[in-house]
Design a protein around this motif. Structure first.
Motif, PDB file in Angstrom:
ATOM      1  N   LYS A 295       0.889  -1.224   0.016  1.00  0.00           N
ATOM      2  CA  LYS A 295       0.082   0.065  -0.028  1.00  0.00           C
ATOM      3  C   LYS A 295       0.916   1.319  -0.300  1.00  0.00           C
ATOM      4  O   LYS A 295       0.481   2.159  -0.413  1.00  0.00           O
ATOM      5  CB  LYS A 295      -0.737  -0.099   1.367  1.00  0.00           C
ATOM      6  N   GLN A 296       1.824   1.246   0.911  1.00  0.00           N
ATOM      7  CA  GLN A 296       2.888   2.445   0.883  1.00  0.00           C
ATOM      8  C   GLN A 296       3.440   2.881  -0.432  1.00  0.00           C
ATOM      9  O   GLN A 296       3.669   4.144  -0.709  1.00  0.00           O
ATOM     10  CB  GLN A 296       4.027   2.185   1.690  1.00  0.00           C
ATOM     11  N   TYR A 297       3.608   1.914  -1.425  1.00  0.00           N
ATOM     12  CA  TYR A 297       4.183   2.135  -2.613  1.00  0.00           C
ATOM     13  C   TYR A 297       3.252   2.876  -3.544  1.00  0.00           C
ATOM     14  O   TYR A 297       3.453   3.797  -4.263  1.00  0.00           O
ATOM     15  CB  TYR A 297       4.923   0.991  -3.270  1.00  0.00           C
ATOM     16  N   GLU A 298       2.058   2.296  -3.463  1.00  0.00           N
ATOM     17  CA  GLU A 298       0.931   2.785  -4.068  1.00  0.00           C
ATOM     18  C   GLU A 298       0.631   4.447  -3.861  1.00  0.00           C
ATOM     19  O   GLU A 298       0.357   5.286  -4.460  1.00  0.00           O
ATOM     20  CB  GLU A 298      -0.365   2.056  -4.151  1.00  0.00           C
ATOM     21  N   GLU A 299       0.558   4.533  -2.659  1.00  0.00           N
ATOM     22  CA  GLU A 299       0.375   5.724  -1.942  1.00  0.00           C
ATOM     23  C   GLU A 299       1.479   6.823  -2.306  1.00  0.00           C
ATOM     24  O   GLU A 299       1.076   7.939  -2.700  1.00  0.00           O
ATOM     25  CB  GLU A 299       0.158   5.547  -0.360  1.00  0.00           C
ATOM     26  N   LYS A 300       2.714   6.390  -2.301  1.00  0.00           N
ATOM     27  CA  LYS A 300       3.875   7.309  -2.588  1.00  0.00           C
ATOM     28  C   LYS A 300       3.700   7.671  -4.116  1.00  0.00           C
ATOM     29  O   LYS A 300       3.872   8.866  -4.429  1.00  0.00           O
ATOM     30  CB  LYS A 300       5.166   6.285  -2.672  1.00  0.00           C
ATOM     31  N   LEU A 301       3.385   6.786  -5.131  1.00  0.00           N
ATOM     32  CA  LEU A 301       3.081   6.959  -6.426  1.00  0.00           C
ATOM     33  C   LEU A 301       1.896   8.121  -6.656  1.00  0.00           C
ATOM     34  O   LEU A 301       1.861   9.032  -7.508  1.00  0.00           O
ATOM     35  CB  LEU A 301       2.918   5.772  -7.210  1.00  0.00           C
ATOM     36  N   LYS A 302       0.913   7.841  -6.096  1.00  0.00           N
ATOM     37  CA  LYS A 302      -0.332   8.500  -5.990  1.00  0.00           C
ATOM     38  C   LYS A 302      -0.139   9.957  -5.799  1.00  0.00           C
ATOM     39  O   LYS A 302      -0.527  10.966  -6.208  1.00  0.00           O
ATOM     40  CB  LYS A 302      -1.541   7.947  -4.951  1.00  0.00           C
ATOM     41  N   GLY A 303       0.744  10.193  -4.575  1.00  0.00           N
ATOM     42  CA  GLY A 303       1.111  11.441  -4.216  1.00  0.00           C
ATOM     43  C   GLY A 303       2.043  12.169  -5.219  1.00  0.00           C
ATOM     44  O   GLY A 303       1.883  13.270  -5.465  1.00  0.00           O
ATOM     45  N   TYR A 304       2.916  11.463  -5.859  1.00  0.00           N
ATOM     46  CA  TYR A 304       3.800  12.074  -7.099  1.00  0.00           C
ATOM     47  C   TYR A 304       2.839  12.286  -7.967  1.00  0.00           C
ATOM     48  O   TYR A 304       3.182  13.504  -8.566  1.00  0.00           O
ATOM     49  CB  TYR A 304       5.063  10.868  -7.305  1.00  0.00           C
ATOM     50  N   ILE A 305       2.077  11.850  -8.580  1.00  0.00           N
ATOM     51  CA  ILE A 305       1.122  11.954  -9.599  1.00  0.00           C
ATOM     52  C   ILE A 305       0.371  13.292  -9.140  1.00  0.00           C
ATOM     53  O   ILE A 305       0.470  14.078 -10.231  1.00  0.00           O
ATOM     54  CB  ILE A 305       0.216  10.814  -9.923  1.00  0.00           C
ATOM     55  N   SER A 306      -0.017  13.467  -8.009  1.00  0.00           N
ATOM     56  CA  SER A 306      -1.083  14.628  -7.797  1.00  0.00           C
ATOM     57  C   SER A 306      -0.050  15.739  -7.704  1.00  0.00           C
ATOM     58  O   SER A 306      -0.407  16.875  -8.235  1.00  0.00           O
ATOM     59  CB  SER A 306      -1.367  14.137  -6.536  1.00  0.00           C
ATOM     60  N   GLU A 307       0.958  15.694  -6.851  1.00  0.00           N
ATOM     61  CA  GLU A 307       2.020  16.843  -6.615  1.00  0.00           C
ATOM     62  C   GLU A 307       2.680  17.369  -7.884  1.00  0.00           C
ATOM     63  O   GLU A 307       2.994  18.443  -8.271  1.00  0.00           O
ATOM     64  CB  GLU A 307       3.294  16.347  -5.810  1.00  0.00           C
ATOM     65  N   SER A 308       3.097  16.365  -9.151  1.00  0.00           N
ATOM     66  CA  SER A 308       3.492  16.665 -10.179  1.00  0.00           C
ATOM     67  C   SER A 308       2.486  17.069 -11.316  1.00  0.00           C
ATOM     68  O   SER A 308       2.918  17.318 -12.380  1.00  0.00           O
ATOM     69  CB  SER A 308       4.499  15.769 -10.726  1.00  0.00           C
ATOM     70  N   ASN A 309       1.200  17.052 -10.923  1.00  0.00           N
ATOM     71  CA  ASN A 309       0.115  17.287 -12.018  1.00  0.00           C
ATOM     72  C   ASN A 309       0.091  16.339 -13.125  1.00  0.00           C
ATOM     73  O   ASN A 309       0.111  17.078 -14.316  1.00  0.00           O
ATOM     74  CB  ASN A 309       0.423  18.891 -12.189  1.00  0.00           C
ATOM     75  N   ILE A 310       0.614  15.316 -12.839  1.00  0.00           N
ATOM     76  CA  ILE A 310       0.431  14.328 -14.090  1.00  0.00           C
ATOM     77  C   ILE A 310      -1.028  13.764 -14.333  1.00  0.00           C
ATOM     78  O   ILE A 310      -1.761  13.543 -13.528  1.00  0.00           O
ATOM     79  CB  ILE A 310       1.443  13.125 -13.675  1.00  0.00           C
ATOM     80  N   VAL A 311      -1.276  13.737 -15.432  1.00  0.00           N
ATOM     81  CA  VAL A 311      -2.811  13.276 -15.944  1.00  0.00           C
ATOM     82  C   VAL A 311      -2.668  12.000 -16.026  1.00  0.00           C
ATOM     83  O   VAL A 311      -2.161  11.320 -16.984  1.00  0.00           O
ATOM     84  CB  VAL A 311      -3.151  13.935 -17.180  1.00  0.00           C
ATOM     85  N   ALA A 312      -3.256  11.271 -15.049  1.00  0.00           N
ATOM     86  CA  ALA A 312      -2.891   9.743 -15.181  1.00  0.00           C
ATOM     87  C   ALA A 312      -4.004   9.291 -14.096  1.00  0.00           C
ATOM     88  O   ALA A 312      -4.448   9.635 -13.209  1.00  0.00           O
ATOM     89  CB  ALA A 312      -1.577   9.280 -14.739  1.00  0.00           C
ATOM     90  N   GLU A 313      -4.426   7.947 -14.437  1.00  0.00           N
ATOM     91  CA  GLU A 313      -5.188   7.363 -13.568  1.00  0.00           C
ATOM     92  C   GLU A 313      -4.616   5.971 -13.074  1.00  0.00           C
ATOM     93  O   GLU A 313      -3.964   4.914 -13.461  1.00  0.00           O
ATOM     94  CB  GLU A 313      -6.511   6.818 -14.392  1.00  0.00           C
ATOM     95  N   GLN A 314      -4.475   6.062 -11.470  1.00  0.00           N
ATOM     96  CA  GLN A 314      -3.957   4.866 -10.939  1.00  0.00           C
ATOM     97  C   GLN A 314      -4.850   3.752 -10.554  1.00  0.00           C
ATOM     98  O   GLN A 314      -6.115   4.064  -9.862  1.00  0.00           O
ATOM     99  CB  GLN A 314      -3.120   5.281  -9.661  1.00  0.00           C
ATOM    100  N   LEU A 315      -4.813   2.525 -10.960  1.00  0.00           N
ATOM    101  CA  LEU A 315      -5.712   1.516 -10.750  1.00  0.00           C
ATOM    102  C   LEU A 315      -5.117   0.686  -9.778  1.00  0.00           C
ATOM    103  O   LEU A 315      -4.089  -0.085 -10.147  1.00  0.00           O
ATOM    104  CB  LEU A 315      -6.090   0.900 -12.224  1.00  0.00           C
ATOM    105  N   VAL A 316      -6.007   0.086  -8.816  1.00  0.00           N
ATOM    106  CA  VAL A 316      -5.362  -1.072  -7.852  1.00  0.00           C
ATOM    107  C   VAL A 316      -6.549  -2.136  -7.745  1.00  0.00           C
ATOM    108  O   VAL A 316      -7.508  -1.922  -7.976  1.00  0.00           O
ATOM    109  CB  VAL A 316      -5.431  -0.420  -6.386  1.00  0.00           C
ATOM    110  N   PHE A 317      -5.784  -3.289  -7.862  1.00  0.00           N
ATOM    111  CA  PHE A 317      -6.498  -4.526  -8.167  1.00  0.00           C
ATOM    112  C   PHE A 317      -6.397  -5.468  -6.926  1.00  0.00           C
ATOM    113  O   PHE A 317      -5.120  -5.293  -6.314  1.00  0.00           O
ATOM    114  CB  PHE A 317      -6.037  -5.307  -9.183  1.00  0.00           C
ATOM    115  N   GLU A 318      -7.195  -6.395  -6.661  1.00  0.00           N
ATOM    116  CA  GLU A 318      -6.858  -7.655  -5.995  1.00  0.00           C
ATOM    117  C   GLU A 318      -6.121  -8.505  -6.488  1.00  0.00           C
ATOM    118  O   GLU A 318      -5.111  -9.075  -5.765  1.00  0.00           O
ATOM    119  CB  GLU A 318      -8.326  -8.475  -5.675  1.00  0.00           C
TER     120      GLU A 318
END
Length: 154
Positions: A2-25
């Motif tokens: 989870k921490q890695y997914e959150e880290k990337l999510k934060g980076y995408i947001s802070e860097s204003n990157i237009v992307a969609e992060q998808l998390v799966f089982e």
């Protein structure tokens, strides 16, 4: 993971990157697993092949899911000796993400994008963990990682 997914999510947001992060089982470690999980074809996915040069610098070769990266071509493209493929420990240490979830941006590296990747309007790349992917336009990907577009596939 989870921490890695959150880290990337934060980076995408802070860097204003237009992307969609998808998390799966399901695990999306391999191209086939990832394609099945998102209902896409392997050609809609990219692989991030982490390499290390003689000065211990990280180089990330981004190729379409069905392609393989050539260390010789990467070396020639950068005018250096052919780099070697990074091991799992180096990948985590240098990218900050585990093998199987490494995104195409978000850490210090020389990014090289094969031209075939740029032919796709949008692609899926690692989402920070083996359980996540990022959907991003290929043009946005290049903007996000300042990637060089050079033929590096075998």
């Amino acid at each position: 993971m989870k921490q890695y997914e959150e880290k990337l999510k934060g980076y995408i947001s802070e860097s204003n990157i237009v992307a969609e992060q998808l998390v799966f089982e399901n695990v999306c470690h391999s191209v086939e697993e990832a394609a099945n999980t998102v209902g896409a074809s392997p050609e809609d996915l990219v692989k991030n092949i982490c390499m290390v040069d003689n000065n211990d610098n990280l180089i990330v070769a981004i190729v379409k899911g069905e392609d393989r990266a050539s260390t010789k071509r990467v070396g020639k493209a950068l005018n250096i000796e052919a780099p070697r493929t990074a091991n799992e420990g180096e990948i985590l240490e240098k990218t900050g993400f585990p093998c199987g979830g490494v995104p195409s941006f978000g850490y210090q590296a020389t990014f090289i994008i094969d031209p075939k990747v740029m032919e796709k309007e949008s692609i899926y790349t690692g989402g920070g963990s083996p359980h996540s992917l990022v959907r991003i336009a290929s043009q946005e990907l290049q903007r996000a990682n300042n990637g060089l577009i050079l033929k590096i596939r075998k």
